[in-house]
Design a protein around this motif. Sequence first.
Motif, mmCIF file in Angstrom:
data_model
loop_
_atom_site.group_PDB
_atom_site.id
_atom_site.type_symbol
_atom_site.label_atom_id
_atom_site.label_comp_id
_atom_site.label_asym_id
_atom_site.label_seq_id
_atom_site.Cartn_x
_atom_site.Cartn_y
_atom_site.Cartn_z
ATOM 1 N N GLU A 123 -45.776 26.061 5.929
ATOM 2 C CA GLU A 123 -45.605 24.618 5.803
ATOM 3 C C GLU A 123 -44.122 24.299 5.872
ATOM 4 O O GLU A 123 -43.287 25.131 5.560
ATOM 5 N N ARG A 124 -43.832 23.091 6.244
ATOM 6 C CA ARG A 124 -42.441 22.657 6.251
ATOM 7 C C ARG A 124 -41.970 22.472 4.818
ATOM 8 O O ARG A 124 -42.720 22.075 3.947
ATOM 9 N N MET A 125 -40.680 22.762 4.625
ATOM 10 C CA MET A 125 -40.114 22.555 3.290
ATOM 11 C C MET A 125 -39.962 21.064 3.040
ATOM 12 O O MET A 125 -39.580 20.313 3.922
ATOM 13 N N ARG A 126 -40.258 20.665 1.858
ATOM 14 C CA ARG A 126 -40.103 19.262 1.501
ATOM 15 C C ARG A 126 -39.231 19.179 0.253
ATOM 16 O O ARG A 126 -39.127 20.138 -0.517
ATOM 17 N N GLN A 127 -38.640 18.049 0.065
ATOM 18 C CA GLN A 127 -37.732 17.871 -1.059
ATOM 19 C C GLN A 127 -38.534 17.773 -2.348
ATOM 20 O O GLN A 127 -39.517 17.032 -2.431
ATOM 21 N N LEU A 128 -38.130 18.544 -3.330
ATOM 22 C CA LEU A 128 -38.813 18.517 -4.608
ATOM 23 C C LEU A 128 -38.350 17.329 -5.423
ATOM 24 O O LEU A 128 -37.177 16.977 -5.426
ATOM 25 N N GLU A 129 -39.282 16.730 -6.111
ATOM 26 C CA GLU A 129 -38.933 15.634 -6.999
ATOM 27 C C GLU A 129 -38.653 16.222 -8.366
ATOM 28 O O GLU A 129 -39.521 16.826 -8.984
ATOM 29 N N LEU A 130 -37.419 16.052 -8.835
ATOM 30 C CA LEU A 130 -37.059 16.598 -10.130
ATOM 31 C C LEU A 130 -37.750 15.850 -11.263
ATOM 32 O O LEU A 130 -38.197 16.435 -12.239
#
Length: 107
Positions: A68-75
């Motif tokens: 899967e493509r990397m996605r930005q994690l929500e802190l």
Amino acid sequence: MGKTRKWLHYIPDRISDAMRYVCGRMSPDVRLIVVVAMLVGFSALSIYITVSSIYNIGKRRGEQMRIERMRQLELHPGISKDSIHFNHDRKHEREQNGKTAGNGKEE
């Protein structure tokens, strides 16, 4: 133990006798044709198995491993600010709550 050894020697001898009988009845030309046909058949089977194995080396592994493509994690879920602004805003909120609570003291 003695019967097992007799059977272990008896079975290969029977197979050998049967092959000699079958091959002995063939003419030399027919024997040559059978040997060449078996050589071609087994060679084709060997090449097929080799090529098929090389083709399928990574095929099954690729199906198991999904990339899967990397996605930005929500802190902090639900807040779309970065961590520096978030901490600054929380400190500001604590200061405001402290003043509204009637303490009169700043933290």
